[in-house]
Design an enzyme around this catalytic site. Sequence first.
Site, PDB file in Angstrom:
ATOM      1  N   GLU A 363       0.827  -1.220   0.000  1.00 54.15           N
ATOM      2  CA  GLU A 363       0.000   0.000   0.000  1.00 54.15           C
ATOM      3  C   GLU A 363       0.862   1.272   0.000  1.00 54.15           C
ATOM      4  OE1 GLU A 363      -3.768   0.149   1.841  1.00 54.15           O
ATOM      5  OE2 GLU A 363      -3.994  -2.031   1.805  1.00 54.15           O
TER       6      GLU A 363
HETATM    7  N1  CAA Z   1      -5.730  12.181  -4.584  1.00 52.43           N
HETATM    8  C1  CAA Z   1      -6.182  12.581  -5.788  1.00 52.43           C
HETATM    9  N2  CAA Z   1      -5.398  12.671  -6.874  1.00 52.43           N
HETATM   10  C2  CAA Z   1      -4.121  12.327  -6.720  1.00 52.43           C
HETATM   11  C3  CAA Z   1      -3.569  11.900  -5.503  1.00 52.43           C
HETATM   12  C4  CAA Z   1      -4.448  11.842  -4.396  1.00 52.43           C
HETATM   13  N3  CAA Z   1      -4.024  11.433  -3.196  1.00 52.43           N
HETATM   14  N4  CAA Z   1      -2.273  11.633  -5.666  1.00 52.43           N
HETATM   15  C5  CAA Z   1      -1.988  11.880  -6.962  1.00 52.43           C
HETATM   16  N5  CAA Z   1      -3.112  12.301  -7.580  1.00 52.43           N
HETATM   17  C6  CAA Z   1      -3.250  12.717  -8.969  1.00 52.43           C
HETATM   18  C7  CAA Z   1      -2.370  13.916  -9.297  1.00 52.43           C
HETATM   19  O1  CAA Z   1      -3.015  15.117  -8.973  1.00 52.43           O
HETATM   20  C8  CAA Z   1      -2.180  13.753 -10.777  1.00 52.43           C
HETATM   21  O2  CAA Z   1      -3.336  14.163 -11.453  1.00 52.43           O
HETATM   22  P1  CAA Z   1      -3.335  15.431 -12.476  1.00 52.43           P
HETATM   23  O3  CAA Z   1      -2.309  15.118 -13.525  1.00 52.43           O
HETATM   24  O4  CAA Z   1      -4.732  15.497 -12.957  1.00 52.43           O
HETATM   25  O5  CAA Z   1      -2.919  16.604 -11.634  1.00 52.43           O
HETATM   26  C9  CAA Z   1      -2.116  12.242 -10.962  1.00 52.43           C
HETATM   27  O6  CAA Z   1      -2.768  11.682  -9.827  1.00 52.43           O
HETATM   28  C10 CAA Z   1      -0.720  11.697 -11.091  1.00 52.43           C
HETATM   29  O7  CAA Z   1      -0.020  12.062  -9.909  1.00 52.43           O
HETATM   30  P2  CAA Z   1       1.529  12.300  -9.899  1.00 52.43           P
HETATM   31  O8  CAA Z   1       1.919  13.199 -11.031  1.00 52.43           O
HETATM   32  O9  CAA Z   1       1.898  12.690  -8.525  1.00 52.43           O
HETATM   33  O10 CAA Z   1       2.058  10.821 -10.258  1.00 52.43           O
HETATM   34  P3  CAA Z   1       3.461  10.171  -9.971  1.00 52.43           P
HETATM   35  O11 CAA Z   1       3.617   9.084 -10.950  1.00 52.43           O
HETATM   36  O12 CAA Z   1       4.543  11.180  -9.886  1.00 52.43           O
HETATM   37  O13 CAA Z   1       3.375   9.570  -8.469  1.00 52.43           O
HETATM   38  C11 CAA Z   1       2.528   8.289  -6.652  1.00 52.43           C
HETATM   39  C12 CAA Z   1       2.224   9.134  -7.862  1.00 52.43           C
HETATM   40  C13 CAA Z   1       2.087   9.046  -5.411  1.00 52.43           C
HETATM   41  C14 CAA Z   1       3.980   7.896  -6.485  1.00 52.43           C
HETATM   42  C15 CAA Z   1       1.651   7.048  -6.898  1.00 52.43           C
HETATM   43  O14 CAA Z   1       2.066   6.392  -8.081  1.00 52.43           O
HETATM   44  C16 CAA Z   1       1.633   6.063  -5.759  1.00 52.43           C
HETATM   45  O15 CAA Z   1       0.954   6.292  -4.750  1.00 52.43           O
HETATM   46  N6  CAA Z   1       2.329   4.934  -5.923  1.00 52.43           N
HETATM   47  C17 CAA Z   1       2.252   3.845  -4.949  1.00 52.43           C
HETATM   48  C18 CAA Z   1       1.177   2.885  -5.331  1.00 52.43           C
HETATM   49  C19 CAA Z   1       0.757   2.039  -4.180  1.00 52.43           C
HETATM   50  O16 CAA Z   1       0.546   2.502  -3.069  1.00 52.43           O
HETATM   51  N7  CAA Z   1       0.575   0.755  -4.464  1.00 52.43           N
HETATM   52  C20 CAA Z   1       0.079  -0.137  -3.460  1.00 52.43           C
HETATM   53  C21 CAA Z   1      -0.636  -1.274  -4.095  1.00 52.43           C
HETATM   54  S1  CAA Z   1      -2.138  -1.676  -3.340  1.00 52.43           S
HETATM   55  C22 CAA Z   1      -1.776  -2.826  -2.160  1.00 52.43           C
HETATM   56  O17 CAA Z   1      -0.680  -3.002  -1.706  1.00 52.43           O
HETATM   57  C23 CAA Z   1      -2.992  -3.522  -1.690  1.00 52.43           C
HETATM   58  C24 CAA Z   1      -2.813  -4.818  -1.037  1.00 52.43           C
HETATM   59  O18 CAA Z   1      -3.163  -5.851  -1.598  1.00 52.43           O
HETATM   60  C25 CAA Z   1      -2.392  -4.861   0.388  1.00 52.43           C
END
Ligand code: CAA
Length: 380
Positions: A363
């Site tokens: 996550e």
């Molecule tokens: N709320 C709403 N929108 C959001 C947001 C949030 N919290 N975070 C990012 N966004 C939006 C941004 O505003 C952007 O949109 P716009 O272009 O319209 O402005 C878009 O999403 C892309 O965001 P970024 O440019 O920040 O993207 P990035 O590639 O640089 O990074 C990141 C994003 C935060 C690193 C994201 O990729 C991330 O959270 N990665 C981790 C994924 C993760 O947590 N995976 C876990 C898997 S689930 C799991 O483990 C479940 C299980 O089985 C236990």
Amino acid sequence: MNFNFTEEQEMIRQAARDYAERELIKDVLERDEKAEYPTQHIKNLSELGFLGMLVDPKYDGGGMDTVSYVLAMEEICKIDSSVGVIISVNNSLVCYGIENYGTEEQKEKYLKPLARGEKIGAFLLSEPEAGSDATHQRTTAEDKGDHYLLNGTKNWITNANSGSIYIVVAQTHPEKKHKGINVFIVEKDSPGISLGQHEDKMGMRSSDTHSVMFTDVKVPKENRIGEDGFGFKFAMKTLEGGRIGIASQALGIASGAFERSVNYAKERKAFGTELANHQAIAFKISDMAVKIEAARNFCLKAAWLKDQGKPFGVASAMAKQYAADIAMEVTTDAVQIHGGYGYVKEYHVERLMREAKLTQIYEGTSEIQKIVISRSILKG
Ligand code: CAA
């Protein structure tokens, strides 16, 4: 500021503690050894209302607040965090996503059985080549008019086998990058879905984790959640809540290891006196207590913000990063305090240490939480 819990919150915490201390403890070591899914416990905890505890009662959920969820998760994960992650994924990733962004029809058909715990859900975002880098989804969802056609592979999916309702994130318009991503509710028994082998994990061994393959899987159009292109935002918003669940899980793992260490330090003698009388051990206990208290406050603050309807994404990232990192530190110290006994299974702390490691990875890794936190500070 009020640091008191309500009577209801205390009752929920007590119910979770009672079940964990009376039932989960009995077979937690055996299930860890055999990597055996806790079928009966999940059934019992569904009947007690924990699988859908955050869902509104009008959709058959428990209607409990997020503070209660933190308290319950801590108690359950002190003993058994495999059970904790099953509850967390079902509540915070699957039910939350459908309840907040789904249609009434989707809630009726899918949310209600999930909230009752009759069906278990899984959240399919990660891929073999897109874990932390979640915008680069390779799984495709081709728009075929009245349905979508899913193709691709998801990895590290909790509840992939035990679950029957999948929330699947996939790319529909690659040219639009993350703005072309969609999210769907997919029934696991749809033709074209197959599972990879059960992952033989280091910890949380009794929750089931598999890869899931999609080959020309037809998904009805009405199963898309939200507008076309809403999938990535959906995933990010949903993970904000999920991270409170995993932070509380990490908190529970640390608390479990701490309680065992305190008991051990009071009982075990070395150099003619209890371990607790040696400052080397007493200071470790003090450091553990401070870290756990700080992690608990982070978790409760994030939960409180969510319950108040205020933005909680950064608070949940802070809670997850801190709680996961200190869970690793505290469990490592717990093993050290137990000495040789800490290194064998019977004393539980080696298992808690193995479990703590995963909270720094899933996550959103600790490093991803730092990206979320630092961007919120440095933007603009
Ligand atoms: N709320 C709403 N929108 C959001 C947001 C949030 N919290 N975070 C990012 N966004 C939006 C941004 O505003 C952007 O949109 P716009 O272009 O319209 O402005 C878009 O999403 C892309 O965001 P970024 O440019 O920040 O993207 P990035 O590639 O640089 O990074 C990141 C994003 C935060 C690193 C994201 O990729 C991330 O959270 N990665 C981790 C994924 C993760 O947590 N995976 C876990 C898997 S689930 C799991 O483990 C479940 C299980 O089985 C236990």
